[in-house]
Motif scaffolding. Sequence first.
Motif, PDB file in Angstrom:
ATOM      1  N   ALA A  92       0.824  -1.205   0.000  1.00 52.43           N
ATOM      2  CA  ALA A  92       0.000   0.000   0.000  1.00 52.43           C
ATOM      3  C   ALA A  92       0.859   1.256   0.000  1.00 52.43           C
ATOM      4  O   ALA A  92       0.511   2.271  -0.605  1.00 52.43           O
ATOM      5  CB  ALA A  92      -0.938   0.002   1.205  1.00 52.43           C
ATOM      6  N   THR A 100      -7.322   0.079  -0.210  1.00 54.21           N
ATOM      7  CA  THR A 100      -7.083  -0.990   0.747  1.00 54.21           C
ATOM      8  C   THR A 100      -8.299  -1.173   1.647  1.00 54.21           C
ATOM      9  O   THR A 100      -8.801  -0.216   2.233  1.00 54.21           O
ATOM     10  CB  THR A 100      -5.846  -0.685   1.614  1.00 54.21           C
ATOM     11  N   CYS A 142      -5.649   1.475   6.317  1.00 56.00           N
ATOM     12  CA  CYS A 142      -6.541   1.100   5.230  1.00 56.00           C
ATOM     13  C   CYS A 142      -7.463   2.266   4.890  1.00 56.00           C
ATOM     14  O   CYS A 142      -7.607   3.220   5.651  1.00 56.00           O
ATOM     15  CB  CYS A 142      -7.365  -0.135   5.613  1.00 56.00           C
TER      16      CYS A 142
END
Length: 297
Positions: A92, A100, A142
Amino acid sequence: MLKRPYDLPPMSSLISFEAAARHVSFKAAARELNVTPAAISHQVKSLEQELQSALFRRHHRGVELTETGAYLLVSLQRGFECMNDALNQLRARSTKTSVTIRATTAVSSLWLTPRLAQFWKIHGHISVSQIVSDTDQAGSDCDLSIHYGDMSNETGTCHALFHDHIMALASPRFAQLHKIEQISDLGKVPLIHLDADKSTWTDWHGWCKAQGYLGPLRNSLRVNNYVIALQAAQDDMGAVLGWHGLTKMFIDTGKLIKILPETVASPVDFYVKLHPNATDRAKLVYDWLTHEPSCDK
């Protein structure tokens, strides 16, 4: 001769065993790892010799996990999940265009991944990475995260995916062998219990109590992974509690069936959270997940 770090067996034997245990098949594991079934068998035997314990029961029609094998599978999957978590975070960082999503193993495999397959048919240019973990779900690593809990306790942008109902499920063969006509009959049959970290996850005792049954229940099999619990149920090992939103495909295909008509509403929701500083691409995924027609509201 140098001692292996962490006192672990060779990774090849662990990887071979995990694949064979996950598929409950040496042939399927061989296809996944692009080796021969004999190579998988050799690696598993080597691991069994080192542990001095059988991991599989061999039959002429295939193999099945022993209790030791099931325990090792869950332990390995935890370790692989942690490694997968770390690698996804590194990916990421290097790929800012990737969206994500963090989810549990059950939500990822049973609900999210099939929907992402549909998403990519429309938005194939958007890269989506999953962080699959059954431990910490509150990480800031995320863009989106999917939770099973009380959404009112959250701050920020959240949306309920579905409010589920919980059923008693089993394989057709198990249902045929064990005549279950009322709640009290559950006290006489093998049950698969899930050891969940969250108190909101309904167990057999809670489900039966909601139906007015307070009698004894058998403590036949305990696992700490819902995917493993569902696999055990398909293998005729016991009845399992099924969240409709997660088990619909098993019911639709006949792999699992309702053994009682009663259901219990889940105490909390499955919901998705859009994290701060999410990109426009992440918001597009969020909007699609919350409005996708096949979501079971």
